[in-house]
Enzyme design. Structure first.
Site, PDB file in Angstrom:
ATOM      1  N   ASP A 104      18.488  43.548 -12.357  1.00  0.00           N
ATOM      2  CA  ASP A 104      17.609  42.458 -12.817  1.00  0.00           C
ATOM      3  C   ASP A 104      17.929  42.105 -14.267  1.00  0.00           C
ATOM      4  O   ASP A 104      18.015  40.930 -14.639  1.00  0.00           O
ATOM      5  CB  ASP A 104      16.120  42.817 -12.625  1.00  0.00           C
ATOM      6  CG  ASP A 104      15.748  44.198 -13.138  1.00  0.00           C
ATOM      7  OD1 ASP A 104      16.657  45.000 -13.472  1.00  0.00           O
ATOM      8  OD2 ASP A 104      14.539  44.503 -13.204  1.00  0.00           O
ATOM      9  N   ASP A 149      27.356  39.979  -4.656  1.00  0.00           N
ATOM     10  CA  ASP A 149      27.268  38.658  -4.022  1.00  0.00           C
ATOM     11  C   ASP A 149      26.439  37.727  -4.907  1.00  0.00           C
ATOM     12  O   ASP A 149      26.831  36.597  -5.196  1.00  0.00           O
ATOM     13  CB  ASP A 149      26.627  38.800  -2.634  1.00  0.00           C
ATOM     14  CG  ASP A 149      26.479  37.459  -1.931  1.00  0.00           C
ATOM     15  OD1 ASP A 149      27.435  36.672  -1.952  1.00  0.00           O
ATOM     16  OD2 ASP A 149      25.384  37.194  -1.377  1.00  0.00           O
TER      17      ASP A 149
HETATM   18  C1  IPM Z   1      30.624  35.420  -0.358  1.00  0.00           C
HETATM   19  C2  IPM Z   1      29.796  34.778   0.718  1.00  0.00           C
HETATM   20  C3  IPM Z   1      29.757  35.706   1.922  1.00  0.00           C
HETATM   21  C4  IPM Z   1      29.084  36.995   1.473  1.00  0.00           C
HETATM   22  C5  IPM Z   1      29.109  35.134   3.170  1.00  0.00           C
HETATM   23  C6  IPM Z   1      29.763  33.833   3.591  1.00  0.00           C
HETATM   24  C7  IPM Z   1      29.110  36.114   4.312  1.00  0.00           C
HETATM   25  O1  IPM Z   1      28.525  34.484   0.233  1.00  0.00           O
HETATM   26  O2  IPM Z   1      31.823  35.673  -0.106  1.00  0.00           O
HETATM   27  O3  IPM Z   1      30.094  35.674  -1.435  1.00  0.00           O
HETATM   28  O4  IPM Z   1      27.851  37.094   1.497  1.00  0.00           O
HETATM   29  O5  IPM Z   1      29.790  37.919   1.094  1.00  0.00           O
HETATM   30 MG    MG Z   2      28.277  34.868  -1.859  1.00  0.00          MG
END
Ligand code: IPM
Ligand code: MG
Length: 370
Positions: free
Chosen positions: A222, A246
């Site tokens: 965070d 992500d």
């Molecule tokens: C990324 C994308 C992917 C993930 C999705 C499309 C599955 O958001 O490559 O960051 O969550 O890893």
């Molecule tokens: Mg992503």
């Protein structure tokens, strides 16, 4: 050098076509073979990652990937959704180390949503673990709760987990990457709440003992999200798990002005890699010829450097991209007053022209010298 080309869905086909134009002009012995993936493969063969596509990717020296996904597949059962293609490729090829650089090009400082002085010269490398964590942890599913706040109610669950070797190998990747940069690593966790990430922090700290020349600090996720918009330049290499990576990598990407500029590499322990733009399939602008192909073109450059040992060719692409930006060409996502708005193809053509032009001028120089 065999390259599997998987354009995928949405703008994927348009941007990959530009990257291929650029690869072809380099005049290197590439063998390019294309296959369908994601929604396109589902339409054609009933599965987002058909056997033949997976085999092509496994047999190739590197994979150039566009993007997958479209809202129209949201109602499909999970195993048939386009996203399963990229998750399947990561898993089957063992692509555990995801490199997501967030670099702010000097010409694009004003495209950032942050004040120019906060992002000018920004150069962060997010290293995201890509085959573990809650993304792949079992068990997962739906069931009737036997405990919790509402016993007897329907519930869903996923499992967050990391094993010692998974953390050790990504920590090594991060420390080694930092050695080639400013020798600083920030490990992002949620050790104050999660058992998985207390373990993450402990193991990263242990591995760090082998890299006394690299500085390590730890940050809760965070706080990292906050620091990224407050003082992003304080970061250099950031290493984190799949889920946090992500989220933070999208945040970091946007600081640079456009996610349309950022390449990524996903590598396995044999340095085999899948290269893709950091952005998605953008179905809202697909087919309009306005998508920014630079992230994919720069991903092709990463591919040349990391998997195909063609660092010179990679440099030529990167210089050509800088030249095109310096000349004022912009796709709509990075356009600002006083620059020239161009489409996907024109941008690709301009990069090709810059590469051909620089080759021509080098040749001229050599001739003059001799
Ligand atoms: C990324 C994308 C992917 C993930 C999705 C499309 C599955 O958001 O490559 O960051 O969550 O890893
Ligand atoms: Mg992503």
């Amino acid at each position: 050098m065999k390259i599997a080309v998987l354009p995928g869905d949405g703008i994927g086909t348009e941007i990959v076509a530009e990257a291929i134009k650029v690869l072809k002009v380099l005049d290197l012995p590439f063998e390019l073979e294309e296959a369908k993936v994601g929604g396109a493969a589902y339409e054609a063969y009933g599965h987002p990652l058909p056997e033949a596509t997976l085999k092509l990717a496994q047999d190739a020296d590197a994979v150039l990937f566009g993007a997958v996904g479209d809202w129209k597949y949201d109602k499909l059962e999970r195993s048939l959704r386009p996203e399963q293609a990229i998750l399947g490729l990561r898993k089957h090829l063992g692509l555990f180390a995801n490199f997501r650089p967030a670099i702010c090009y000097p010409e694009l400082t004003h495209a950032s949503s942050l004040k120019p002085e906060l992002v000018a010269g920004l150069d962060i490398l997010i290293i995201r673990e890509l085959t573990g964590d809650i993304y792949f942890g079992q068990p997962r599913g739906r069931r009737v709760a036997v405990d919790g706040h509402f016993p007897g109610a329907e519930e869903a669950f996923d499992t967050m987990r990391y094993s010692r070797p998974e953390i050790e190998r990504i920590a090594h990747v991060a420390f080694q990457a930092a050695r080639k940069r400013s020798k600083r690593v920030t490990s992002v966790d949620k050790a104050n709440v999660l058992e998985t990430f207390q373990f993450w922090k402990d193991v990263v700290t242990e591995v760090h003992a082998q890299y006394p020349d690299v500085e390590l600090d730890h940050m809760y996720v965070d706080n990292a999200a906050m620091q990224l918009v407050k003082a992003p330049k304080k970061f250099d290499v950031v290493v984190t798990g799949n889920m946090f990576g992500d989220i933070l990598s999208d945040e970091a990407a946007m600081l640079t002005g456009s996610i349309g500029m950022l390449p990524s590499a996903s590598l396995n322990s044999a340095n085999k890699g899948l290269y893709e733009p950091s952005h998605g399939s953008a179905p809202d602008i697909a087919g309009k010829g306005v998508a920014n192909p630079l992230a994919t073109i720069l991903s092709a450059a990463m591919m040349l450097k990391f998997s195909l040992q063609q660092a010179d060719a990679a440099d030529r692409i990167e210089s050509a991209v800088s030249a095109v930006l310096a000349a004022g060409l912009r796709t709509p996502d990075i356009w600002s007053e006083g620059t020239q708005k161009v489409g996907t193809r024109e941008m690709g053509d301009a990069v090709v022209a810059a590469i051909v032009g620089s080759t021509a001028s080098t040749t001229t120089k050599t001739i003059t010298k001799s």
